[in-house]
Write an enzyme that holds these catalytic residues in place. Structure first.
Site, PDB file in Angstrom:
ATOM      1  N   LEU A  92      -4.499  29.566  16.219  1.00  0.00           N
ATOM      2  CA  LEU A  92      -4.270  30.256  14.946  1.00  0.00           C
ATOM      3  C   LEU A  92      -3.640  31.632  15.206  1.00  0.00           C
ATOM      4  CD1 LEU A  92      -7.557  29.504  12.952  1.00  0.00           C
ATOM      5  CD2 LEU A  92      -5.526  28.083  13.275  1.00  0.00           C
ATOM      6  N   HIS A 108     -15.414  22.407  20.583  1.00  0.00           N
ATOM      7  CA  HIS A 108     -14.680  22.133  21.824  1.00  0.00           C
ATOM      8  C   HIS A 108     -15.561  21.273  22.732  1.00  0.00           C
ATOM      9  CE1 HIS A 108     -11.694  22.711  24.904  1.00  0.00           C
ATOM     10  NE2 HIS A 108     -12.677  22.927  25.751  1.00  0.00           N
ATOM     11  N   GLU A 173     -21.317  16.363  19.786  1.00  0.00           N
ATOM     12  CA  GLU A 173     -20.456  17.208  18.943  1.00  0.00           C
ATOM     13  C   GLU A 173     -20.845  17.045  17.477  1.00  0.00           C
ATOM     14  OE1 GLU A 173     -16.166  17.147  19.525  1.00  0.00           O
ATOM     15  OE2 GLU A 173     -16.415  16.355  21.538  1.00  0.00           O
TER      16      GLU A 173
HETATM   17  C1  GAR Z   1     -13.052  16.551  19.702  1.00  0.00           C
HETATM   18  O1  GAR Z   1     -13.571  16.090  20.925  1.00  0.00           O
HETATM   19  C2  GAR Z   1     -12.980  18.069  19.691  1.00  0.00           C
HETATM   20  O2  GAR Z   1     -14.059  18.665  20.361  1.00  0.00           O
HETATM   21  C3  GAR Z   1     -11.677  18.302  20.410  1.00  0.00           C
HETATM   22  O3  GAR Z   1     -10.810  17.333  19.873  1.00  0.00           O
HETATM   23  C4  GAR Z   1     -11.571  16.167  19.552  1.00  0.00           C
HETATM   24  C5  GAR Z   1     -11.252  15.772  18.143  1.00  0.00           C
HETATM   25  O4  GAR Z   1     -11.899  14.567  17.811  1.00  0.00           O
HETATM   26  N1  GAR Z   1     -11.185  19.655  20.186  1.00  0.00           N
HETATM   27  C6  GAR Z   1     -10.621  20.397  21.129  1.00  0.00           C
HETATM   28  O5  GAR Z   1     -10.368  19.998  22.252  1.00  0.00           O
HETATM   29  C7  GAR Z   1     -10.274  21.821  20.697  1.00  0.00           C
HETATM   30  N2  GAR Z   1      -9.869  22.618  21.796  1.00  0.00           N
HETATM   31  P1  GAR Z   1     -12.082  14.145  16.298  1.00  0.00           P
HETATM   32  O6  GAR Z   1     -10.685  14.214  15.668  1.00  0.00           O
HETATM   33  O7  GAR Z   1     -12.579  12.717  16.377  1.00  0.00           O
HETATM   34  O8  GAR Z   1     -13.063  15.080  15.660  1.00  0.00           O
END
Ligand code: GAR
Length: 208
Positions: A92, A108, A173
């Site tokens: 951002l 993350h 997550e």
């Molecule tokens: C998730 O694992 C999230 O933690 C990661 O992208 C994936 C999205 O999955 N984000 C990052 O790496 C940010 N730096 P999703 O679309 O199924 O929620």
């Protein structure tokens, strides 16, 4: 009722978990807008199916400040109280952070500050760590960097590959994001240097 804005770029499983926890009463909020920067994101399709206010604001071919200005305008229009980046694969701009101070969260898939950036689960796996996990943090101008709100750890098993590890991290997550949203919405926190602390715990300690 507090209003959430969700930004995503892909699969959208974190968004789906947030939506699910709103409908089952675990998060006292509503989703007032879901925005994807990619038209083909599965997450935005899911948002449409749920009947949510969904918007694609393509980032391709736009300079960051221009794209961010459009996203900021849409979030303001939707009166969001809190913005959740849910697999939103963009840094951002400073103007975006300034527009919503301490009101933007990111998830993350590593125990930050270890393994920021892309493919965090693979980075952790290949480094040979024995414990990894996920982090929900406030967003600042730097990549995967702001104050940490919630972390959940996941053991790395000898039988793991980076995919099985990523799948077990993803389960955590979905839990961690709800915990973090609820803490921030409750207002029961204060930030001391980089540390996010529970006000009620601090008050309890002082009363002892
Ligand atoms: C998730 O694992 C999230 O933690 C990661 O992208 C994936 C999205 O999955 N984000 C990052 O790496 C940010 N730096 P999703 O679309 O199924 O929620």
């Amino acid at each position: 009722m507090k209003q959430l804005g969700i930004l995503l770029s892909g699969r959208g499983s974190n968004f789906a978990a947030i939506a699910e926890n709103i409908s089952n009463g675990r998060i006292p909020a509503r989703i007032s807008i879901v925005i994807s920067n990619r038209p083909e994101a599965l997450g935005i399709e899911h948002a449409r199916k749920l009947g949510l206010n969904s918007l694609v604001i393509p980032s391709k071919g736009k300079v960051r400040e221009q794209h961010d200005a459009e996203v900021i305008a849409a979030l303001r229009e939707a009166n969001v109280d809190l913005i959740c980046l849910a697999g939103y694969m963009r840094l951002l701009s400073p103007a975006f952070i300034r527009a919503f101070p301490h009101r933007i969260l990111n998830i993350h898939p590593s125990l930050l500050p270890a393994f920021p950036g892309l493919d965090a689960q693979k980075q952790a796996f290949e480094h040979g760590v024995k414990v990894s996990g996920c982090t929900v943090h406030f967003v600042d101008e730097f990549l995967d960097h702001g104050s940490i709100i919630v972390q959940r750890s996941v053991p790395v098993l000898d039988s793991d590959d980076d995919h099985t590890l990523a799948a077990r991290i993803l389960e955590q997550e979905h839990i961690a994001y709800t915990e973090a949203i609820n803490l921030v919405l409750s207002g029961d926190f204060e930030i001391s240097d980089r540390r996010v602390l529970r006000k009620s715990t601090l008050a309890g300690n002082r009363a002892l």
